[in-house]
Enzyme design. Structure first.
Site, PDB file in Angstrom:
ATOM      1  N   LYS A 211      47.630  28.200  44.025  1.00 45.38           N
ATOM      2  CA  LYS A 211      48.623  27.349  44.682  1.00 45.38           C
ATOM      3  C   LYS A 211      49.868  27.220  43.797  1.00 45.38           C
ATOM      4  O   LYS A 211      50.987  27.399  44.244  1.00 45.38           O
ATOM      5  CB  LYS A 211      48.002  25.981  44.958  1.00 45.38           C
ATOM      6  CG  LYS A 211      48.925  24.991  45.610  1.00 45.38           C
ATOM      7  CD  LYS A 211      48.180  23.701  45.937  1.00 45.38           C
ATOM      8  CE  LYS A 211      49.172  22.625  46.325  1.00 45.38           C
ATOM      9  NZ  LYS A 211      48.537  21.356  46.656  1.00 45.38           N
ATOM     10  N   GLY A 273      44.297  21.901  46.873  1.00 49.21           N
ATOM     11  CA  GLY A 273      43.540  23.091  46.454  1.00 49.21           C
ATOM     12  C   GLY A 273      42.142  23.124  47.045  1.00 49.21           C
ATOM     13  O   GLY A 273      41.700  24.140  47.593  1.00 49.21           O
ATOM     14  N   ARG A 274      41.435  21.997  46.976  1.00 47.73           N
ATOM     15  CA  ARG A 274      40.041  21.979  47.449  1.00 47.73           C
ATOM     16  C   ARG A 274      39.943  21.902  48.969  1.00 47.73           C
ATOM     17  O   ARG A 274      38.846  21.851  49.517  1.00 47.73           O
ATOM     18  CB  ARG A 274      39.280  20.839  46.781  1.00 47.73           C
ATOM     19  CG  ARG A 274      39.953  19.478  46.881  1.00 47.73           C
ATOM     20  CD  ARG A 274      39.325  18.474  45.926  1.00 47.73           C
ATOM     21  NE  ARG A 274      40.036  17.196  45.894  1.00 47.73           N
ATOM     22  CZ  ARG A 274      41.093  16.941  45.122  1.00 47.73           C
ATOM     23  NH1 ARG A 274      41.586  17.895  44.349  1.00 47.73           N
ATOM     24  NH2 ARG A 274      41.665  15.766  45.129  1.00 47.73           N
ATOM     25  N   GLU A 359      36.032  16.152  42.823  1.00 47.21           N
ATOM     26  CA  GLU A 359      37.445  16.154  42.419  1.00 47.21           C
ATOM     27  C   GLU A 359      38.221  15.156  43.295  1.00 47.21           C
ATOM     28  O   GLU A 359      39.218  14.590  42.861  1.00 47.21           O
ATOM     29  CB  GLU A 359      38.051  17.566  42.529  1.00 47.21           C
ATOM     30  CG  GLU A 359      39.331  17.729  41.721  1.00 47.21           C
ATOM     31  CD  GLU A 359      39.772  19.178  41.548  1.00 47.21           C
ATOM     32  OE1 GLU A 359      39.602  19.741  40.454  1.00 47.21           O
ATOM     33  OE2 GLU A 359      40.297  19.761  42.513  1.00 47.21           O
ATOM     34  N   LYS A 514      43.252  20.596  29.921  1.00 48.44           N
ATOM     35  CA  LYS A 514      44.166  21.750  29.941  1.00 48.44           C
ATOM     36  C   LYS A 514      45.150  21.656  28.788  1.00 48.44           C
ATOM     37  O   LYS A 514      45.419  22.630  28.091  1.00 48.44           O
ATOM     38  CB  LYS A 514      44.967  21.771  31.249  1.00 48.44           C
ATOM     39  CG  LYS A 514      44.188  22.132  32.482  1.00 48.44           C
ATOM     40  CD  LYS A 514      45.161  22.226  33.656  1.00 48.44           C
ATOM     41  CE  LYS A 514      44.481  22.291  34.987  1.00 48.44           C
ATOM     42  NZ  LYS A 514      45.403  22.176  36.112  1.00 48.44           N
TER      43      LYS A 514
END
Ligand code: F6P
Length: 552
Positions: A211, A273-274, A359, A514
């Site tokens: 994405k 995203g999910r 999430e 991250k």
């Protein structure tokens, strides 16, 4: 309902009423509930599209369900649902609309974001995907050397991997078996190595799914894939156009990577995203099963979207599943939720649901940023049921924890299996029905004794029962049924997030790791003179041990 004006969940009268009801129920026994209400097995059921849902084996009464529905009404679940379907920016921390439902809307639907109908753009991308998929499937899409593409390697992670990878497994019997599909997600080079080592690069297409097109794992793997391809083909940069396509919202980054934006399939920031595998992120899947089957899957999603949007509370399946989860998580202190499919094709289904649920609802501050005083999303886990029976079911049956579970099964195999294998389906499903029966009703000490079991073994052979389960039964695992199942879980997760007053559509919790990984990497390689002294003593010692083992 305006989130800012909301009474704290656990201070609402509806919550208090549920807590009182829970106390009054004491330790409800499924044996008793069934004895008191003989028609329970048919009364506590729902039908949505092709899904038959049995919720009779739950620790609930009519009164429980009524009170749970009142909680949903008081917390504005229906209002938030309608705001989502209308394209309002209900993902407040990212200031975004949440419109995965638009991805499966029919061509003539009108759904506006910032005053613009997004449905024509959705269908334009679907059409472009269909054109591409047909080219690959018919052998017209050729690589740099002129050979038709036969291998598709999807590179992505999280929502850009789990959805298409799961659905490819689920719908394997609908795929073009002459094509090879592989999914690479892990930044461990072994993943890409194993995916490409036996492939002819001349026949291989990489689908780079991201994405943001900035995710380090995906961009690293995509870069390595490009190096591998160009080296193996002894080709220059111009070969990339024939062997790489991108699925993204970020045209600038796609171009920067060297992929022609003509070969980019777009989606939008209002697709989480999910929640994205029915967008362009599903391209690899569409190539495998073909555009018609893909559409059938989208129609399955849409069917449940419409059900969720319009069905009254008493008949609303996602609402019911969401409420049952709230009941166990918040009033029985259940920490986890098992999803146990009785279909080999659903082997990746629970892994997919883990991202969808954990999430989305793994949050501990509410929409106003205040810490919540109530449990939110459960740990979701599980693998195909029959295998689980010989592994962890022992804990569900006789352990000390309450593990509510969903059992998903099918009346018939989706396609003809090899001769002799069809008969196995009855055995599979006999296990399916037997397990929920055993979990619900157990075996009393008296029943054990009646079998002549020596007294000292009676406690060991007793099954307390009373373990709540939902049974979801459908005829066959078709593309449409898969879409129905996923939409059912998407909206269940939505219901719970709405009740808990959390933003189910952001994922800030993945950011810190991250950022820290970026800081630690130069310490491992020794590049850039990074300073290990800034680390805590545990991480510093581990980094040191790693460097020693690597001879650095
Ligand atoms: O893990 C965080 C996350 O942002 C997920 O929500 C997402 O599905 C995944 O990373 C991949 O992101 P992208 O598609 O942008 O590469």
């Amino acid at each position: 309902m305006n989130a800012a004006s909301r009474t704290k969940l656990n201070q609402t009268p509806e919550w208090t009423a549920l807590a009182k009801h829970r106390e009054e129920l004491g330790a409800p026994q499924l044996r008793e509930l069934f004895a008191r209400q003989p028609e329970r097995g048919t009364a506590y059921t729902l039908r949505v599209g092709d899904l038959h849902l049995d919720y009779s084996k739950h620790l609930v009464t009519d009164e429980t369900l009524r009170l749970l529905r009142e909680l949903a009404a008081a917390t504005g679940v229906a209002e938030l649902r309608d705001a989502m379907f209308r394209g309002e920016k209900i993902n407040t921390t990212e200031d975004r609309a949440v419109l995965h439902t638009a991805l499966r809307a029919p061509r003539d639907a009108v759904i506006e974001v910032d005053g613009e109908n997004v449905v024509p753009a959705v269908h334009a991308v679907l059409d472009k995907m269909a054109g591409f998929a047909e080219k690959v499937r018919s052998g017209q899409w050729t690589g740099h050397t002129g050979k038709p593409v036969k291998n598709i390697v999807n590179i992505g992670i999280g929502g850009s991997d789990l959805g298409p990878a799961m659905a490819y497994e689920v719908l394997r019997s609908f795929t073009d078996r002459d094509l090879t599909l592989r999914f690479v997600s892990n930044v461990d080079g072994a993943d890409l190595h194993e995916a490409v080592r036996d492939l002819d690069p001349a026949e291989t297409l990489f689908v780079i799914a991201s994405k943001t097109f900035t995710t380090i794992e995906t961009i690293t793997n995509a870069t390595s894939a490009r190096d591998w391809l160009l080296t193996e083909l002894k080709a220059g940069q111009d070969a990339v156009a024939k062997h790489f396509v991108a699925l993204s919202t970020n045209a600038e980054k796609v171009e920067e990577f060297g992929i022609d934006t003509a070969n980019m399939f777009e989606f939008w920031d209002w697709v989480g995203g999910r929640y994205s595998y029915d967008s362009a992120i599903g391209l690899s899947l569409m190539v495998a099963i073909g555009p018609d089957r893909f559409r059938e899957m989208l129609d399955g999603f849409h069917l449940v979207d419409e059900h969720f949007r319009t069905a009254p509370a008493e008949e609303n399946a996602p609402l019911l599943l969401g409420l049952l989860g709230v009941w166990y998580g918040n009033f029985f202190d259940a920490q986890s939720h098992a999803v146990l499919p009785y279909s080999h094709y659903l082997s990746k289904f629970t892994a997919y649901l883990q991202q969808l649920d954990m999430e989305s609802n793994g949050k501990s501050v509410d929409r106003e940023g205040d810490r919540v005083d109530w449990q939110t999303g459960p740990v979701v886990w599980g693998t195909p049921g029959t295998n689980g029976q010989h592994a962890y079911y022992q804990l569900i049956h006789q352990g000390t924890k309450l593990v509510p579970a969903d059992f998903i099964g099918f009346a018939a195999p989706v396609h003809d299996l090899l001769p002799g294998l069809i008969a196995q389906h009855d055995l599979l499903m006999a296990n399916f029905f037997a397990q929920t029966q055993a979990l619900a009703f157990g075996k009393t000490p008296e029943e054990v004794r009646a079998e002549g079991v020596p007294e000292e073994l009676v406690p060991h052979k007793t099954f307390r029962g009373n373990h709540p389960t939902t049974t979801i039964l459908a005829d066959k695992l078709t593309p449409s049924v898969l879409g129905q199942l996923i939409a059912l879980y998407e909206h269940k997760v939505f219901v719970q997030g709405a009740i808990w007053n959390i933003d189910s559509f952001d994922q800030w919790g993945v950011e810190l790791g991250k950022v820290l990984a970026k800081k630690i990497e130069p310490l491992l390689t020794g590049d850039g003179g990074a300073d290990a002294g800034q680390l805590d003593s545990s991480t510093a010692a581990l980094v040191d041990a790693y460097r020693t083992l690597r001879g650095r």
